[in-house]
Design a protein around this motif. Structure first.
Motif, PDB file in Angstrom:
ATOM      1  N   VAL A 113      69.676-110.195 -52.242  1.00 18.21           N
ATOM      2  CA  VAL A 113      70.181-108.840 -51.977  1.00 18.21           C
ATOM      3  C   VAL A 113      70.422-108.125 -53.299  1.00 18.21           C
ATOM      4  CG1 VAL A 113      72.014-107.477 -50.915  1.00 18.21           C
ATOM      5  CG2 VAL A 113      71.322-109.617 -49.869  1.00 18.21           C
ATOM      6  N   ASP A 114      71.066-108.813 -54.219  1.00 22.12           N
ATOM      7  CA  ASP A 114      71.363-108.211 -55.505  1.00 22.12           C
ATOM      8  C   ASP A 114      70.083-107.735 -56.196  1.00 22.12           C
ATOM      9  OD1 ASP A 114      73.384-107.563 -57.574  1.00 22.12           O
ATOM     10  OD2 ASP A 114      72.234-109.007 -58.758  1.00 22.12           O
ATOM     11  N   ALA A 115      69.036-108.534 -56.143  1.00 21.50           N
ATOM     12  CA  ALA A 115      67.768-108.162 -56.779  1.00 21.50           C
ATOM     13  C   ALA A 115      67.203-106.882 -56.163  1.00 21.50           C
ATOM     14  CB  ALA A 115      66.759-109.299 -56.667  1.00 21.50           C
ATOM     15  N   LEU A 116      67.244-106.776 -54.831  1.00 25.49           N
ATOM     16  CA  LEU A 116      66.749-105.562 -54.170  1.00 25.49           C
ATOM     17  C   LEU A 116      67.580-104.346 -54.573  1.00 25.49           C
ATOM     18  CD1 LEU A 116      66.063-106.939 -50.577  1.00 25.49           C
ATOM     19  CD2 LEU A 116      64.353-106.064 -52.180  1.00 25.49           C
ATOM     20  N   LEU A 117      68.897-104.501 -54.570  1.00 26.12           N
ATOM     21  CA  LEU A 117      69.771-103.373 -54.890  1.00 26.12           C
ATOM     22  C   LEU A 117      69.633-102.961 -56.356  1.00 26.12           C
ATOM     23  CD1 LEU A 117      73.008-104.315 -52.905  1.00 26.12           C
ATOM     24  CD2 LEU A 117      71.063-102.921 -52.172  1.00 26.12           C
ATOM     25  N   GLN A 118      69.548-103.939 -57.233  1.00 20.85           N
ATOM     26  CA  GLN A 118      69.394-103.622 -58.657  1.00 20.85           C
ATOM     27  C   GLN A 118      68.082-102.879 -58.912  1.00 20.85           C
ATOM     28  OE1 GLN A 118      71.749-103.912 -60.816  1.00 20.85           O
ATOM     29  NE2 GLN A 118      73.124-105.234 -59.691  1.00 20.85           N
ATOM     30  N   ARG A 119      67.032-103.339 -58.272  1.00 21.34           N
ATOM     31  CA  ARG A 119      65.731-102.683 -58.451  1.00 21.34           C
ATOM     32  C   ARG A 119      65.762-101.258 -57.899  1.00 21.34           C
ATOM     33  NH1 ARG A 119      60.141-104.047 -56.139  1.00 21.34           N
ATOM     34  NH2 ARG A 119      58.844-102.808 -57.511  1.00 21.34           N
ATOM     35  N   ALA A 120      66.414-101.089 -56.742  1.00 23.57           N
ATOM     36  CA  ALA A 120      66.517 -99.748 -56.153  1.00 23.57           C
ATOM     37  C   ALA A 120      67.281 -98.805 -57.074  1.00 23.57           C
ATOM     38  CB  ALA A 120      67.200 -99.834 -54.787  1.00 23.57           C
ATOM     39  N   VAL A 121      68.366 -99.281 -57.651  1.00 21.37           N
ATOM     40  CA  VAL A 121      69.143 -98.454 -58.566  1.00 21.37           C
ATOM     41  C   VAL A 121      68.290 -98.063 -59.770  1.00 21.37           C
ATOM     42  CG1 VAL A 121      71.099 -98.484 -60.184  1.00 21.37           C
ATOM     43  CG2 VAL A 121      71.409 -99.253 -57.829  1.00 21.37           C
ATOM     44  N   ALA A 122      67.546 -99.010 -60.283  1.00 26.91           N
ATOM     45  CA  ALA A 122      66.706 -98.740 -61.449  1.00 26.91           C
ATOM     46  C   ALA A 122      65.628 -97.697 -61.147  1.00 26.91           C
ATOM     47  CB  ALA A 122      66.074-100.030 -61.953  1.00 26.91           C
ATOM     48  N   LEU A 123      65.163 -97.641 -59.901  1.00 25.68           N
ATOM     49  CA  LEU A 123      64.068 -96.743 -59.522  1.00 25.68           C
ATOM     50  C   LEU A 123      64.523 -95.431 -58.881  1.00 25.68           C
ATOM     51  CD1 LEU A 123      61.609 -99.381 -58.004  1.00 25.68           C
ATOM     52  CD2 LEU A 123      61.387 -98.171 -60.191  1.00 25.68           C
ATOM     53  N   ARG A 124      65.818 -95.263 -58.681  1.00 34.56           N
ATOM     54  CA  ARG A 124      66.296 -94.127 -57.883  1.00 34.56           C
ATOM     55  C   ARG A 124      65.859 -92.761 -58.431  1.00 34.56           C
ATOM     56  NH1 ARG A 124      70.547 -95.851 -60.870  1.00 34.56           N
ATOM     57  NH2 ARG A 124      71.896 -94.297 -61.832  1.00 34.56           N
TER      58      ARG A 124
ATOM     59  N   LEU B 279      63.322-100.069 -50.791  1.00 31.91           N
ATOM     60  CA  LEU B 279      64.053-101.278 -51.166  1.00 31.91           C
ATOM     61  C   LEU B 279      65.427-101.336 -50.500  1.00 31.91           C
ATOM     62  CD1 LEU B 279      63.112-101.315 -54.941  1.00 31.91           C
ATOM     63  CD2 LEU B 279      62.416-103.031 -53.241  1.00 31.91           C
ATOM     64  N   LEU B 280      66.112-100.208 -50.455  1.00 30.89           N
ATOM     65  CA  LEU B 280      67.433-100.169 -49.827  1.00 30.89           C
ATOM     66  C   LEU B 280      67.348-100.403 -48.321  1.00 30.89           C
ATOM     67  CD1 LEU B 280      68.928 -97.206 -51.845  1.00 30.89           C
ATOM     68  CD2 LEU B 280      69.604 -99.620 -52.003  1.00 30.89           C
ATOM     69  N   LEU B 281      66.360 -99.788 -47.694  1.00 36.64           N
ATOM     70  CA  LEU B 281      66.158-100.017 -46.258  1.00 36.64           C
ATOM     71  C   LEU B 281      65.814-101.477 -45.994  1.00 36.64           C
ATOM     72  CD1 LEU B 281      64.188 -96.771 -45.375  1.00 36.64           C
ATOM     73  CD2 LEU B 281      66.461 -97.412 -44.514  1.00 36.64           C
ATOM     74  N   ASN B 282      65.007-102.048 -46.860  1.00 42.27           N
ATOM     75  CA  ASN B 282      64.626-103.454 -46.750  1.00 42.27           C
ATOM     76  C   ASN B 282      65.872-104.345 -46.867  1.00 42.27           C
ATOM     77  OD1 ASN B 282      63.313-105.917 -46.764  1.00 42.27           O
ATOM     78  ND2 ASN B 282      62.252-105.583 -48.695  1.00 42.27           N
ATOM     79  N   ALA B 283      66.726-104.055 -47.848  1.00 39.57           N
ATOM     80  CA  ALA B 283      67.943-104.853 -48.038  1.00 39.57           C
ATOM     81  C   ALA B 283      68.836-104.780 -46.803  1.00 39.57           C
ATOM     82  CB  ALA B 283      68.695-104.377 -49.276  1.00 39.57           C
ATOM     83  N   ALA B 284      69.034-103.580 -46.264  1.00 36.32           N
ATOM     84  CA  ALA B 284      69.896-103.416 -45.091  1.00 36.32           C
ATOM     85  C   ALA B 284      69.297-104.093 -43.857  1.00 36.32           C
ATOM     86  CB  ALA B 284      70.144-101.938 -44.820  1.00 36.32           C
TER      87      ALA B 284
ATOM     88  N   PHE C  52      76.456 -99.987 -48.079  1.00 34.99           N
ATOM     89  CA  PHE C  52      77.066 -99.043 -49.013  1.00 34.99           C
ATOM     90  C   PHE C  52      76.000 -98.394 -49.894  1.00 34.99           C
ATOM     91  CE2 PHE C  52      78.417 -98.416 -53.414  1.00 34.99           C
ATOM     92  CZ  PHE C  52      79.360 -97.417 -53.252  1.00 34.99           C
ATOM     93  N   ALA C  53      75.134 -99.209 -50.467  1.00 34.88           N
ATOM     94  CA  ALA C  53      74.103 -98.693 -51.374  1.00 34.88           C
ATOM     95  C   ALA C  53      73.207 -97.696 -50.647  1.00 34.88           C
ATOM     96  CB  ALA C  53      73.286 -99.843 -51.954  1.00 34.88           C
ATOM     97  N   LEU C  54      72.905 -97.964 -49.386  1.00 32.64           N
ATOM     98  CA  LEU C  54      72.021 -97.081 -48.632  1.00 32.64           C
ATOM     99  C   LEU C  54      72.684 -95.735 -48.349  1.00 32.64           C
ATOM    100  CD1 LEU C  54      69.277 -96.707 -47.279  1.00 32.64           C
ATOM    101  CD2 LEU C  54      70.255 -97.754 -45.216  1.00 32.64           C
ATOM    102  N   TYR C  55      73.915 -95.748 -47.826  1.00 34.86           N
ATOM    103  CA  TYR C  55      74.518 -94.446 -47.522  1.00 34.86           C
ATOM    104  C   TYR C  55      74.856 -93.685 -48.796  1.00 34.86           C
ATOM    105  CZ  TYR C  55      79.539 -96.041 -47.693  1.00 34.86           C
ATOM    106  OH  TYR C  55      80.776 -96.526 -48.029  1.00 34.86           O
TER     107      TYR C  55
ATOM    108  N   GLU D 116      74.827 -89.961 -43.080  1.00 35.51           N
ATOM    109  CA  GLU D 116      75.755 -90.138 -41.959  1.00 35.51           C
ATOM    110  C   GLU D 116      75.320 -91.292 -41.057  1.00 35.51           C
ATOM    111  OE1 GLU D 116      77.569 -87.810 -38.099  1.00 35.51           O
ATOM    112  OE2 GLU D 116      76.815 -86.607 -39.767  1.00 35.51           O
ATOM    113  N   ASP D 117      74.049 -91.343 -40.726  1.00 38.08           N
ATOM    114  CA  ASP D 117      73.554 -92.442 -39.884  1.00 38.08           C
ATOM    115  C   ASP D 117      73.812 -93.797 -40.547  1.00 38.08           C
ATOM    116  OD1 ASP D 117      72.650 -90.632 -37.995  1.00 38.08           O
ATOM    117  OD2 ASP D 117      70.555 -90.730 -38.651  1.00 38.08           O
ATOM    118  N   ALA D 118      73.530 -93.894 -41.846  1.00 37.08           N
ATOM    119  CA  ALA D 118      73.734 -95.153 -42.567  1.00 37.08           C
ATOM    120  C   ALA D 118      75.221 -95.509 -42.619  1.00 37.08           C
ATOM    121  CB  ALA D 118      73.143 -95.061 -43.973  1.00 37.08           C
ATOM    122  N   ALA D 119      76.084 -94.516 -42.825  1.00 30.28           N
ATOM    123  CA  ALA D 119      77.526 -94.775 -42.864  1.00 30.28           C
ATOM    124  C   ALA D 119      78.032 -95.241 -41.497  1.00 30.28           C
ATOM    125  CB  ALA D 119      78.277 -93.527 -43.318  1.00 30.28           C
TER     126      ALA D 119
END
Length: 157
Positions: A11-22, A32-37, A48-51, A64-67
């Motif tokens: 999970v951390d790898a997906l989230l870190q990569r998503a942050v790097a590419l945002r 990546l965020l949708l994949n992690a969730a 949290f990262a997705l919303y 809102e949907d993600a939250a």
């Protein structure tokens, strides 16, 4: 960026990569965020990262949907009712444990109230803020900040 202590490496790898590419590749970051969730639906930091991603991109309906999905998952994990938009019954307190599902639930409610304000849905934000006050009268979630924004919007409106 550290999302949460003890976060599974996958999970951390997906989230870190998503942050790097945002900024450079937002479509890939979103994927990546949708994949992690989807792959780790019980991982609250993935929600949290997705919303947060959607809110920062001003994709407020998606935020809102993600939250809302995050709130349902936190309530399931914490073993309490998910009362979106409803006032809490008198005397019923919300379980709050730092770092736990209750903590996440309160902070996500605060985020949802902010999202509602940004969507010009002041009445819905007020309902969420009233719920937050009932659940968190000590304001451990910092909802008073969103309350101040709501008051300012009301004064300007």
């Amino acid at each position: 960026m550290l999302f949460a202590p003890g976060l599974p490496a996958a999970v951390d790898a997906l989230l870190q990569r998503a942050v790097a590419l945002r900024h450079s590749d937002p479509a890939e970051a979103e994927r990546l965020l949708l994949n992690a969730a989807a792959r780790f639906p019980d991982c609250l930091p993935a929600h949290f990262a997705l919303y947060k991603y959607y809110a920062n991109r001003r994709s407020l309906a998606q935020a809102e949907d993600a939250a809302r999905r995050a709130l349902r998952e936190a309530a399931r994990q914490g073993g309490f009712a998910c009362r979106l938009g409803l006032r809490e019954p008198a005397g019923e307190r919300h379980p709050y444990e730092a770092g736990g599902a209750g903590h996440f639930y309160l902070f996500t409610l605060k985020a949802l109230a902010f999202i509602k304000l940004r969507r010009n849905e002041a009445a819905a934000a007020e309902d969420i803020l009233a719920l937050l006050l009932a659940l968190d009268p000590e304001d451990r979630s910092g909802a008073s900040v969103v309350r101040q924004l709501a008051d300012a919007v009301e004064e300007d409106g």
